[in-house]
Design a protein around this motif. Structure first.
Motif, PDB file in Angstrom:
ATOM      1  N   SER A 201       4.287   1.854   3.113  1.00 32.60           N
ATOM      2  CA  SER A 201       4.872   0.993   2.089  1.00 32.60           C
ATOM      3  C   SER A 201       3.886   0.762   0.951  1.00 32.60           C
ATOM      4  CB  SER A 201       5.287  -0.355   2.691  1.00 32.60           C
ATOM      5  OG  SER A 201       6.338  -0.201   3.617  1.00 32.60           O
ATOM      6  N   ASP A 202       4.422   0.496  -0.216  1.00 31.28           N
ATOM      7  CA  ASP A 202       3.605   0.213  -1.394  1.00 31.28           C
ATOM      8  C   ASP A 202       3.426  -1.299  -1.515  1.00 31.28           C
ATOM      9  OD1 ASP A 202       2.356   0.003  -3.812  1.00 31.28           O
ATOM     10  OD2 ASP A 202       4.023   0.811  -5.007  1.00 31.28           O
ATOM     11  N   TYR A 203       2.220  -1.778  -1.208  1.00 28.25           N
ATOM     12  CA  TYR A 203       1.965  -3.212  -1.237  1.00 28.25           C
ATOM     13  C   TYR A 203       1.768  -3.758  -2.647  1.00 28.25           C
ATOM     14  CZ  TYR A 203       1.471  -2.805   3.816  1.00 28.25           C
ATOM     15  OH  TYR A 203       1.713  -2.568   5.152  1.00 28.25           O
ATOM     16  N   SER A 204       1.765  -2.884  -3.622  1.00 28.85           N
ATOM     17  CA  SER A 204       1.673  -3.338  -5.018  1.00 28.85           C
ATOM     18  C   SER A 204       3.054  -3.501  -5.650  1.00 28.85           C
ATOM     19  CB  SER A 204       0.841  -2.354  -5.848  1.00 28.85           C
ATOM     20  OG  SER A 204       1.512  -1.101  -5.962  1.00 28.85           O
ATOM     21  N   ALA A 205       4.098  -3.170  -4.887  1.00 29.97           N
ATOM     22  CA  ALA A 205       5.463  -3.284  -5.413  1.00 29.97           C
ATOM     23  C   ALA A 205       5.821  -4.746  -5.669  1.00 29.97           C
ATOM     24  CB  ALA A 205       6.449  -2.662  -4.429  1.00 29.97           C
ATOM     25  N   ASN A 206       6.674  -4.966  -6.640  1.00 27.98           N
ATOM     26  CA  ASN A 206       7.151  -6.316  -6.952  1.00 27.98           C
ATOM     27  C   ASN A 206       8.583  -6.459  -6.456  1.00 27.98           C
ATOM     28  OD1 ASN A 206       7.782  -8.804  -7.946  1.00 27.98           O
ATOM     29  ND2 ASN A 206       7.602  -8.264 -10.105  1.00 27.98           N
ATOM     30  N   GLY A 219      10.510  -0.445   3.175  1.00 28.52           N
ATOM     31  CA  GLY A 219       9.890  -0.441   4.496  1.00 28.52           C
ATOM     32  C   GLY A 219       9.511  -1.806   5.039  1.00 28.52           C
ATOM     33  N   PHE A 220      10.078  -2.880   4.496  1.00 19.17           N
ATOM     34  CA  PHE A 220       9.742  -4.229   4.938  1.00 19.17           C
ATOM     35  C   PHE A 220      10.922  -4.847   5.691  1.00 19.17           C
ATOM     36  CE2 PHE A 220       7.220  -3.610   0.992  1.00 19.17           C
ATOM     37  CZ  PHE A 220       5.963  -3.591   1.585  1.00 19.17           C
ATOM     38  N   VAL A 221      10.624  -5.603   6.756  1.00 17.93           N
ATOM     39  CA  VAL A 221      11.673  -6.209   7.575  1.00 17.93           C
ATOM     40  C   VAL A 221      11.564  -7.730   7.562  1.00 17.93           C
ATOM     41  CG1 VAL A 221      11.870  -4.203   9.090  1.00 17.93           C
ATOM     42  CG2 VAL A 221      10.301  -6.063   9.705  1.00 17.93           C
ATOM     43  N   LEU A 266      11.614   4.498   5.852  1.00 19.04           N
ATOM     44  CA  LEU A 266      10.289   3.880   5.917  1.00 19.04           C
ATOM     45  C   LEU A 266      10.197   2.866   7.055  1.00 19.04           C
ATOM     46  CD1 LEU A 266       9.304   3.365   2.160  1.00 19.04           C
ATOM     47  CD2 LEU A 266       9.077   5.379   3.634  1.00 19.04           C
ATOM     48  N   VAL A 267      11.271   2.138   7.281  1.00 15.78           N
ATOM     49  CA  VAL A 267      11.305   1.193   8.404  1.00 15.78           C
ATOM     50  C   VAL A 267      11.180   1.957   9.720  1.00 15.78           C
ATOM     51  CG1 VAL A 267      12.724  -0.478   9.673  1.00 15.78           C
ATOM     52  CG2 VAL A 267      12.632  -0.564   7.177  1.00 15.78           C
ATOM     53  N   LYS A 268      11.911   3.049   9.838  1.00 17.23           N
ATOM     54  CA  LYS A 268      11.884   3.853  11.070  1.00 17.23           C
ATOM     55  C   LYS A 268      10.476   4.380  11.356  1.00 17.23           C
ATOM     56  CE  LYS A 268      13.993   6.193  14.452  1.00 17.23           C
ATOM     57  NZ  LYS A 268      12.937   7.083  14.973  1.00 17.23           N
ATOM     58  N   LYS A 269       9.775   4.858  10.324  1.00 18.44           N
ATOM     59  CA  LYS A 269       8.413   5.364  10.516  1.00 18.44           C
ATOM     60  C   LYS A 269       7.480   4.274  11.034  1.00 18.44           C
ATOM     61  CE  LYS A 269       8.424   9.054   7.013  1.00 18.44           C
ATOM     62  NZ  LYS A 269       7.811   9.517   5.732  1.00 18.44           N
ATOM     63  N   LYS A 270       7.548   3.099  10.430  1.00 17.90           N
ATOM     64  CA  LYS A 270       6.646   2.014  10.820  1.00 17.90           C
ATOM     65  C   LYS A 270       7.002   1.489  12.209  1.00 17.90           C
ATOM     66  CE  LYS A 270       5.616  -0.784   7.202  1.00 17.90           C
ATOM     67  NZ  LYS A 270       5.870  -1.547   5.948  1.00 17.90           N
ATOM     68  N   TYR A 271       8.292   1.417  12.491  1.00 12.66           N
ATOM     69  CA  TYR A 271       8.775   0.999  13.812  1.00 12.66           C
ATOM     70  C   TYR A 271       8.236   1.931  14.894  1.00 12.66           C
ATOM     71  CZ  TYR A 271      12.300   0.484  17.567  1.00 12.66           C
ATOM     72  OH  TYR A 271      12.951   0.320  18.773  1.00 12.66           O
TER      73      TYR A 271
END
Length: 294
Positions: A201-206, A219-221, A266-271
């Motif tokens: 995930s891009d943590y700089s995203a707004n 990718g955030f839950v 993206l959620v699936k990858k992190k999960y």
């Protein structure tokens, strides 16, 4: 020379037998000194609870306490980490019932070896347990199930006998306790989050005030423990809040409840990365999430 050696062997045997007998006597009496404190097990408030606590100590090498001071409850190596919590003492007659709920909602879902190695050394059993929740305009004390700091975990009493609790009440207790413990395990290094998790995930995203779908695409839950769609309500994104949300969701949600979110790549990858990370230390995280007591 042979006579001297024989005498030495006899003396060593007598010492060994005496030591073993002494240890057995201590264990039978339950006279176990809690290091760094004035506490001794059993604490003598409830015989049924004391017997369970001695058994838990022998299994996990952790001290389950239901009588302790506010100072010990708040003790932390890190300044100001514990002042946002308060508790009421548990009634001794309620301890055994709480231990039964802890057994099915926490301990039964892990291998003994993992808990013996990574369980906090002190398990403090409380009556009501609360955390201070503050916003711009007010603050209020909110009931919680558990809290971890340093090498201790505090766990709040349940409102009724385990036999009378509904499956949803048991699940609610399990969910909060498991999320608290698992995030503690990550903070102590017992569970290692792979570095790849933080590259997805891009943590700089707004995403401030963006819709839920946008959070999933990135990718955030949702975090069920804090009841927040955290990535859209804070001005900035953080790795720690991201992991906390995933861990809470893994503890709270069944596989069927994950199905919709797992349609987002993206959620699936992190999960998958976190499920594998838990499996590496012998934790079946899907089993924990699936435990709904029905």
């Amino acid at each position: 020379m042979k006579a001297i050696n024989m005498i030495k062997k006899i003396i060593l045997a007598v010492v060994a037998i005496t030591t073993l007998a002494s240890c057995n006597d201590d264990n039978d009496l339950g006279e176990i000194k809690v290091p760094g404190s004035d506490y001794t097990l059993p604490q003598g408030g409830n015989s049924d609870a004391d017997a369970k606590i001695l058994s838990l100590y022998n299994t996990y090498d952790s001290y389950f306490l239901y009588k302790f001071t506010e100072k010990d409850f708040n003790w932390s190596l890190i300044e100001n980490t514990s002042s946002s919590y308060q508790f009421e003492p548990i009634a001794p007659e309620n301890v055994s019932n709480l231990l039964d709920m802890i057994q099915i909602g926490w301990l039964d879902l892990y291998d003994t070896a993992f808990l013996k190695r990574y369980m906090p050394k002190y398990v403090m059993l409380t009556g009501k347990l609360q955390t201070l929740v503050e916003d711009w305009w007010s603050s209020t004390w909110v009931d919680v199930t558990a809290r971890c700091i340093d090498n201790q975990i505090a766990i709040a009493d349940v409102a009724k006998p385990v036999s009378s609790m509904t499956s949803e009440e048991k699940r609610s207790f399990k969910n909060y306790l498991q999320a608290t413990f698992l995030n503690y395990c990550i903070s102590t290094g017992a569970i290692i989050v792979p570095e790849e998790f933080y590259t997805i995930s891009d943590y700089s995203a707004n995403l401030y005030w963006e819709p839920e779908m946008k959070a999933r695409e990135n990718g955030f839950v949702y975090n069920p423990q804090t009841d927040e769609e955290w990535s859209t309500v804070y001005w900035s994104l953080s790795q720690s809040l991201d992991v906390n949300a995933y861990v809470a969701s893994l503890a709270y949600r069944t596989e069927s409840e994950w199905a919709e979110d797992l349609n987002y790549p993206l959620v699936k990858k992190k999960y998958d990365l976190l499920v594998d990370a838990f499996a590496k230390v012998g934790i079946d995280i899907k089993r924990i999430g699936n435990q709904d007591f029905k």
